[in-house]
Enzyme design. Structure first.
Site, mmCIF file in Angstrom:
data_model
loop_
_atom_site.group_PDB
_atom_site.id
_atom_site.type_symbol
_atom_site.label_atom_id
_atom_site.label_comp_id
_atom_site.label_asym_id
_atom_site.label_seq_id
_atom_site.Cartn_x
_atom_site.Cartn_y
_atom_site.Cartn_z
ATOM 1 C CG ASP A 31 -27.759 68.695 -61.042
ATOM 2 O OD1 ASP A 31 -28.782 68.022 -61.273
ATOM 3 O OD2 ASP A 31 -26.777 68.255 -60.421
ATOM 4 C CE LYS A 84 -25.791 58.634 -57.650
ATOM 5 N NZ LYS A 84 -25.160 59.440 -56.629
ATOM 6 C CB SER A 124 -16.533 54.279 -62.025
ATOM 7 O OG SER A 124 -16.734 53.165 -61.203
ATOM 8 C CE1 TYR A 148 -22.237 54.713 -63.290
ATOM 9 C CE2 TYR A 148 -21.100 52.756 -62.487
ATOM 10 C CZ TYR A 148 -21.253 54.131 -62.507
ATOM 11 O OH TYR A 148 -20.422 54.909 -61.765
ATOM 12 C CE LYS A 152 -19.525 57.138 -64.387
ATOM 13 N NZ LYS A 152 -19.711 58.598 -64.410
ATOM 14 N N GLY A 293 -22.881 39.946 -60.184
ATOM 15 C CA GLY A 293 -22.006 40.979 -60.750
ATOM 16 C C GLY A 293 -20.957 41.490 -59.775
ATOM 17 C CG ASP A 294 -21.474 42.661 -55.592
ATOM 18 O OD1 ASP A 294 -21.572 43.646 -56.352
ATOM 19 O OD2 ASP A 294 -22.027 42.597 -54.479
HETATM 20 N N1 UFG Z 1 -23.094 45.250 -50.001
HETATM 21 C C1 UFG Z 1 -23.796 44.492 -49.093
HETATM 22 N N2 UFG Z 1 -25.077 44.847 -48.797
HETATM 23 C C2 UFG Z 1 -25.673 45.947 -49.358
HETATM 24 C C3 UFG Z 1 -24.953 46.723 -50.280
HETATM 25 C C4 UFG Z 1 -23.667 46.344 -50.579
HETATM 26 O O1 UFG Z 1 -23.288 43.486 -48.570
HETATM 27 O O2 UFG Z 1 -26.843 46.210 -49.051
HETATM 28 C C5 UFG Z 1 -21.705 44.885 -50.299
HETATM 29 C C6 UFG Z 1 -21.454 44.542 -51.751
HETATM 30 O O3 UFG Z 1 -21.722 43.194 -52.010
HETATM 31 C C7 UFG Z 1 -19.967 44.916 -51.894
HETATM 32 C C8 UFG Z 1 -19.801 46.077 -50.941
HETATM 33 O O4 UFG Z 1 -20.885 45.997 -50.037
HETATM 34 O O5 UFG Z 1 -19.165 43.853 -51.453
HETATM 35 C C9 UFG Z 1 -19.840 47.439 -51.627
HETATM 36 O O6 UFG Z 1 -21.009 47.542 -52.405
HETATM 37 P P1 UFG Z 1 -21.507 48.938 -52.993
HETATM 38 O O7 UFG Z 1 -22.803 48.678 -53.701
HETATM 39 O O8 UFG Z 1 -21.507 49.961 -51.931
HETATM 40 O O9 UFG Z 1 -20.364 49.349 -54.013
HETATM 41 P P2 UFG Z 1 -19.814 48.564 -55.304
HETATM 42 O O10 UFG Z 1 -18.372 48.302 -55.035
HETATM 43 O O11 UFG Z 1 -20.647 47.440 -55.686
HETATM 44 O O12 UFG Z 1 -20.029 49.659 -56.427
HETATM 45 C C10 UFG Z 1 -19.430 50.903 -56.344
HETATM 46 C C11 UFG Z 1 -20.297 51.966 -57.018
HETATM 47 C C12 UFG Z 1 -20.374 51.756 -58.479
HETATM 48 C C13 UFG Z 1 -19.022 51.651 -59.055
HETATM 49 C C14 UFG Z 1 -18.197 50.626 -58.335
HETATM 50 C C15 UFG Z 1 -16.783 50.717 -58.831
HETATM 51 O O13 UFG Z 1 -21.592 51.909 -56.509
HETATM 52 O O14 UFG Z 1 -20.972 52.887 -59.055
HETATM 53 O O15 UFG Z 1 -18.186 50.877 -56.944
HETATM 54 O O16 UFG Z 1 -15.994 49.738 -58.356
HETATM 55 F F1 UFG Z 1 -19.113 51.315 -60.355
#
Ligand code: UFG
Length: 337
Positions: A31, A84, A124, A148, A152, A293-294
């Site tokens: 690491d 990441k 992922s 990102y 992957k 992007g969500d």
């Molecule tokens: N969310 C919120 N508020 C926040 C953060 C997140 O409402 O402050 C919501 C997001 O909109 C989403 C959910 O919580 O609906 C999960 O969000 P995360 O950011 O925790 O996780 P993601 O699903 O967006 O992304 C994760 C990893 C990525 C990976 C992806 C794979 O962070 O590295 O899953 O599906 F690529």
């Protein structure tokens, strides 16, 4: 087996180190600590009661990597190392492609040079892009929404093509869903730098009083309560999946793609409510704009993992919320004193 963990001081790497040691494997961590703390190593040793050898190197450095492979004689590699952060990857794509692809190429070349035939790669669910249906099976179309994710995707390609050309190689591509939680000892956990991007670390920082309130990104998705649905998986379950994957790799050849998820989807508000109920702490939140992007929902069909690896997630959402809070309250500033 003697197993190299690149990025072994990170969130998933450190938990995997503990599970491997528990199963009598020898663990060597490489690491560069660019996004991990040196303190992690002592914590792994404390939990496991065993010493862990560490190479403080960047695995993109072919010379140093080669030297390490030569002197260690590994049986297998679990490749976690990589940048990441989705948002950062959109701002600095070259940095992401350079680092995340270079590290994989360097590792696979070193493996071939020194006759190491087994690799498990940290992929992922992001490679499914906008899934056409849920639950997601491994044979569904891939395509990403950010650099990102593409790194992957490309790393999966690199490893798959290399295994097609070199019949001695065994590659397991693990597609993680949303890892949260922490080791039940409260000694290791997720320690994001700065403002957390992900939901659970953000909630944990609201709980400890570091952030005022959570912004819920959108409540108009086509889900049961309008907020985004994900497949949250306890990091210790995920870590166990690596132990099974490395055993599988050592007794098979070629490439396998395997989802690691629970198969159950929870919304943002489900997670907030569970955290509040399990830990007895109020999490103030506001509804905010959707995050670009969500996607609406993403959860796994984990049946292939059960069939091939005999692996199944065992911990539930209450365990995830309890262990996250146990880690956060014992380490309010992560690994910093
Ligand atoms: N969310 C919120 N508020 C926040 C953060 C997140 O409402 O402050 C919501 C997001 O909109 C989403 C959910 O919580 O609906 C999960 O969000 P995360 O950011 O925790 O996780 P993601 O699903 O967006 O992304 C994760 C990893 C990525 C990976 C992806 C794979 O962070 O590295 O899953 O599906 F690529």
């Amino acid at each position: 087996m003697k197993i190299l963990l690149t990025g072994g001081a990170g969130f998933i790497g450190s938990h995997t180190a503990v599970e491997l040691l528990k199963n009598n494997h020898e663990v060597i961590i490489a690491d560069n600590f660019s996004n991990a703390s040196q303190a992690v190593i002592g914590r792994i040793e404390k939990i496991s009661g065993q010493k862990v050898k560490v190479y403080n190197i960047d695995v993109c450095d072919a010379k140093l990597c080669s030297r390490m492979f030569e002197s260690e004689g590994f049986d297998a590699v679990i490749h976690f190392a990589g940048y990441k952060a989705v948002g950062e990857s959109c701002v600095k794509p070259e940095m992401y492609y350079r680092n995340n692809l270079d590290s994989t190429l360097t590792i696979i070349e070193a493996m071939e040079k020194y006759g190491v035939n087994n690799i498990v790669f940290s992929s992922s669910a992001t490679v499914y892009g906008i899934p056409e249906k849920v639950p997601i099976t491994e044979d569904m179309p891939t395509g990403c929404t950010n650099p990102y994710g593409w790194t992957k995707y490309m790393n999966e390609r690199i490893l798959t093509d290399t295994a097609a050309a070199n019949k001695n190689l065994s590659v397991v591509l693990l597609r993680y869903f949303n890892p949260i939680g922490a080791h039940e000892s409260g000694l290791i956990g997720e320690a994001p730098n700065g403002i957390p991007n992900n939901l659970m670390p953000y909630i944990a920082q609201v709980a400890i009083g570091k952030r005022e309130k959570l912004s819920v990104f959108g409540n108009d998705y086509p889900t049961h309560d309008g907020t985004g649905v994900r497949d949250y998986i306890h990091v210790v379950d995920l870590a166990r999946g690596h132990v099974d994957a490395i055993n599988y790799a050592s007794s098979h050849k070629g490439t396998e793609i395997i989802n690691l998820g629970t198969g159950v989807g929870y919304s943002v508000l489900d997670i907030v409510k569970s955290f509040e109920r399990v830990n007895g702490i109020k999490i103030p939140y506001v509804i905010a704009e959707r995050r670009p992007g969500d996607i609406a929902q993403c959860y796994a069909d984990p049946s292939k993992a059960e069939k091939l690896l005999g692996w199944k997630a065992e911990k539930n959402i209450d365990d995830m919320c309890r262990d996250t809070w146990n880690w956060q309250k014992n380490n309010p500033n992560g690994y910093e004193e």
